[in-house]
Write a protein that holds these residues in place. Sequence first.
Motif, PDB file in Angstrom:
ATOM      1  N   ALA A  46       2.003   0.714   7.147  1.00 54.12           N
ATOM      2  CA  ALA A  46       3.181   1.604   6.879  1.00 54.12           C
ATOM      3  C   ALA A  46       4.235   1.137   6.211  1.00 54.12           C
ATOM      4  O   ALA A  46       4.876   1.705   5.476  1.00 54.12           O
ATOM      5  N   ALA A  47       4.923   0.531   7.197  1.00 55.25           N
ATOM      6  CA  ALA A  47       6.181  -0.745   6.729  1.00 55.25           C
ATOM      7  C   ALA A  47       5.713  -1.059   5.091  1.00 55.25           C
ATOM      8  O   ALA A  47       6.701  -1.123   4.215  1.00 55.25           O
ATOM      9  N   THR A  48       4.756  -1.883   4.540  1.00 53.38           N
ATOM     10  CA  THR A  48       4.349  -2.707   3.713  1.00 53.38           C
ATOM     11  C   THR A  48       4.610  -1.467   2.603  1.00 53.38           C
ATOM     12  O   THR A  48       5.473  -1.672   1.317  1.00 53.38           O
ATOM     13  N   LEU A  49       3.344  -0.524   2.652  1.00 54.39           N
ATOM     14  CA  LEU A  49       3.498   0.862   1.375  1.00 54.39           C
ATOM     15  C   LEU A  49       5.036   1.158   1.089  1.00 54.39           C
ATOM     16  O   LEU A  49       5.548   1.448  -0.066  1.00 54.39           O
ATOM     17  N   ALA A  50       5.775   1.734   2.020  1.00 57.65           N
ATOM     18  CA  ALA A  50       7.126   2.373   2.277  1.00 57.65           C
ATOM     19  C   ALA A  50       7.736   0.835   1.157  1.00 57.65           C
ATOM     20  O   ALA A  50       8.688   0.991   0.355  1.00 57.65           O
ATOM     21  N   ARG A  51       7.920  -0.397   1.883  1.00 55.41           N
ATOM     22  CA  ARG A  51       8.910  -1.177   0.520  1.00 55.41           C
ATOM     23  C   ARG A  51       8.080  -1.783  -0.245  1.00 55.41           C
ATOM     24  O   ARG A  51       8.607  -1.433  -1.762  1.00 55.41           O
ATOM     25  N   LEU A  52       7.022  -1.127  -0.475  1.00 59.20           N
ATOM     26  CA  LEU A  52       6.172  -1.424  -1.606  1.00 59.20           C
ATOM     27  C   LEU A  52       7.001   0.244  -2.492  1.00 59.20           C
ATOM     28  O   LEU A  52       6.639  -0.383  -4.036  1.00 59.20           O
ATOM     29  N   ILE A  53       6.704   1.045  -2.039  1.00 62.91           N
ATOM     30  CA  ILE A  53       7.615   2.461  -3.231  1.00 62.91           C
ATOM     31  C   ILE A  53       8.617   2.097  -3.593  1.00 62.91           C
ATOM     32  O   ILE A  53       8.561   2.416  -4.689  1.00 62.91           O
ATOM     33  N   LEU A  54       9.352   1.519  -2.697  1.00 61.89           N
ATOM     34  CA  LEU A  54      11.047   1.323  -2.611  1.00 61.89           C
ATOM     35  C   LEU A  54      11.269   0.389  -3.962  1.00 61.89           C
ATOM     36  O   LEU A  54      12.350   0.378  -4.322  1.00 61.89           O
ATOM     37  N   GLY A  55       9.956   0.050  -4.214  1.00 60.24           N
ATOM     38  CA  GLY A  55      10.579  -1.387  -5.608  1.00 60.24           C
ATOM     39  C   GLY A  55      10.848  -2.357  -4.303  1.00 60.24           C
ATOM     40  O   GLY A  55      11.376  -3.923  -4.862  1.00 60.24           O
ATOM     41  N   ALA A  56      10.803  -2.659  -3.310  1.00 66.81           N
ATOM     42  CA  ALA A  56      11.535  -3.826  -2.348  1.00 66.81           C
ATOM     43  C   ALA A  56      10.093  -5.391  -2.067  1.00 66.81           C
ATOM     44  O   ALA A  56       9.522  -5.268  -1.241  1.00 66.81           O
ATOM     45  N   ASP A  57      10.249  -5.870  -3.188  1.00 65.73           N
ATOM     46  CA  ASP A  57       8.815  -5.799  -3.421  1.00 65.73           C
ATOM     47  C   ASP A  57       8.417  -7.545  -2.731  1.00 65.73           C
ATOM     48  O   ASP A  57       7.423  -7.992  -2.505  1.00 65.73           O
ATOM     49  N   GLU A  58       9.437  -8.183  -2.253  1.00 69.69           N
ATOM     50  CA  GLU A  58      10.233  -8.626  -1.711  1.00 69.69           C
ATOM     51  C   GLU A  58       9.691  -9.495  -0.179  1.00 69.69           C
ATOM     52  O   GLU A  58       8.739 -10.147   0.733  1.00 69.69           O
ATOM     53  N   GLU A  59       9.918  -7.840   0.917  1.00 69.92           N
ATOM     54  CA  GLU A  59       9.476  -7.813   1.830  1.00 69.92           C
ATOM     55  C   GLU A  59       8.515  -7.471   2.182  1.00 69.92           C
ATOM     56  O   GLU A  59       7.791  -7.296   2.834  1.00 69.92           O
ATOM     57  N   ALA A  60       7.973  -7.021   1.270  1.00 61.22           N
ATOM     58  CA  ALA A  60       6.650  -5.484   0.998  1.00 61.22           C
ATOM     59  C   ALA A  60       5.563  -7.258   0.960  1.00 61.22           C
ATOM     60  O   ALA A  60       4.280  -7.723   1.882  1.00 61.22           O
ATOM     61  N   ARG A  61       5.732  -8.225   0.552  1.00 63.51           N
ATOM     62  CA  ARG A  61       4.747  -9.539   0.471  1.00 63.51           C
ATOM     63  C   ARG A  61       5.130  -9.948   1.874  1.00 63.51           C
ATOM     64  O   ARG A  61       3.541 -10.822   2.408  1.00 63.51           O
ATOM     65  N   LEU A  62       6.069 -10.275   2.791  1.00 60.20           N
ATOM     66  CA  LEU A  62       6.013 -10.726   3.883  1.00 60.20           C
ATOM     67  C   LEU A  62       5.543 -10.275   4.864  1.00 60.20           C
ATOM     68  O   LEU A  62       3.946 -10.368   5.516  1.00 60.20           O
ATOM     69  N   LEU A  63       5.510  -8.501   4.906  1.00 58.85           N
ATOM     70  CA  LEU A  63       4.320  -7.260   6.041  1.00 58.85           C
ATOM     71  C   LEU A  63       3.031  -8.422   5.060  1.00 58.85           C
ATOM     72  O   LEU A  63       2.488  -8.022   6.042  1.00 58.85           O
ATOM     73  N   ALA A  64       2.309  -7.910   4.078  1.00 62.82           N
ATOM     74  CA  ALA A  64       0.847  -8.038   3.362  1.00 62.82           C
ATOM     75  C   ALA A  64       0.682  -9.243   4.065  1.00 62.82           C
ATOM     76  O   ALA A  64       0.134  -9.531   4.558  1.00 62.82           O
ATOM     77  N   SER A  65       1.739 -10.404   3.563  1.00 60.31           N
ATOM     78  CA  SER A  65       1.253 -11.754   4.079  1.00 60.31           C
ATOM     79  C   SER A  65       0.504 -11.343   6.108  1.00 60.31           C
ATOM     80  O   SER A  65      -0.687 -12.276   6.394  1.00 60.31           O
ATOM     81  N   SER A  66       0.975 -10.566   6.682  1.00 56.13           N
ATOM     82  CA  SER A  66       0.912 -10.709   7.725  1.00 56.13           C
ATOM     83  C   SER A  66      -0.497  -9.840   8.938  1.00 56.13           C
ATOM     84  O   SER A  66      -1.288 -10.468   9.289  1.00 56.13           O
ATOM     85  N   LEU A  67      -0.256  -9.017   7.178  1.00 58.05           N
ATOM     86  CA  LEU A  67      -1.745  -8.376   7.590  1.00 58.05           C
ATOM     87  C   LEU A  67      -2.950  -9.114   6.977  1.00 58.05           C
ATOM     88  O   LEU A  67      -4.455  -8.764   7.171  1.00 58.05           O
ATOM     89  N   ARG A  68      -1.844  -9.635   6.179  1.00 58.55           N
ATOM     90  CA  ARG A  68      -3.590 -11.183   5.819  1.00 58.55           C
ATOM     91  C   ARG A  68      -3.984 -11.631   6.776  1.00 58.55           C
ATOM     92  O   ARG A  68      -5.066 -12.193   6.870  1.00 58.55           O
TER      93      ARG A  68
END
Length: 221
Positions: A124-146
Amino acid sequence: MAEWSDHAEREIGRYRDGEARLPGADESDPRQKQLTRMGNAAGGAGLALLMQGDKDQADEWFHRAADRYQESMEEAPPGSWGRPIGAMKALVLAADWDDAEDTARWTLELVGADDTPLPIGRYAATLARLILGADEEARLLASSLRESEDFPQDVADSLATLAAGDRLGYAYAIESVLESFARRDEYLEDIPVADTVLVLQALAERRDIAADLSSELLPKD
């Protein structure tokens, strides 16, 4: 071939039935559950109408879905992250980026959205960050999902490559997500649509890295 008008009619009927039997505010638990079911039905109607080619009506039902999901969160139990995810996805599918961004901010304000140990909360947080264009924060969250064994690897890869602007990596990842939908025997609300793919593709288009995909599970161009 799916009969999209039949799917849409069924989902609208489910929504109207839920609306007629919606418990009052004094019955908070039955009410939040019914609102969620209504959100699911509205989202299903939106997907069926989108596949039918009726974008305007689809957008109306996606907005209803987002409203019901958000309303249901008022009395939802902790960890009900599927609801803000559903609301954000619905608004992305409606291409209402202003409302999607507002809903993304609301999601991030919910307690534990960024640091929850649950993969679905981090999604949920990753999707929210991507929608907001906060890609660096999204990348870190997505890495934890990986690194999570309890989350689909190809979806995590799609999120991470989206955030990194990795066109080739994203193409491979999103094709895998689409293939996983094609292998399914069951779909949410019995609507055979790769909705996650549609949402990720919409986010990819805003980054000019959308993949060229074709499937009966996606709307025709």
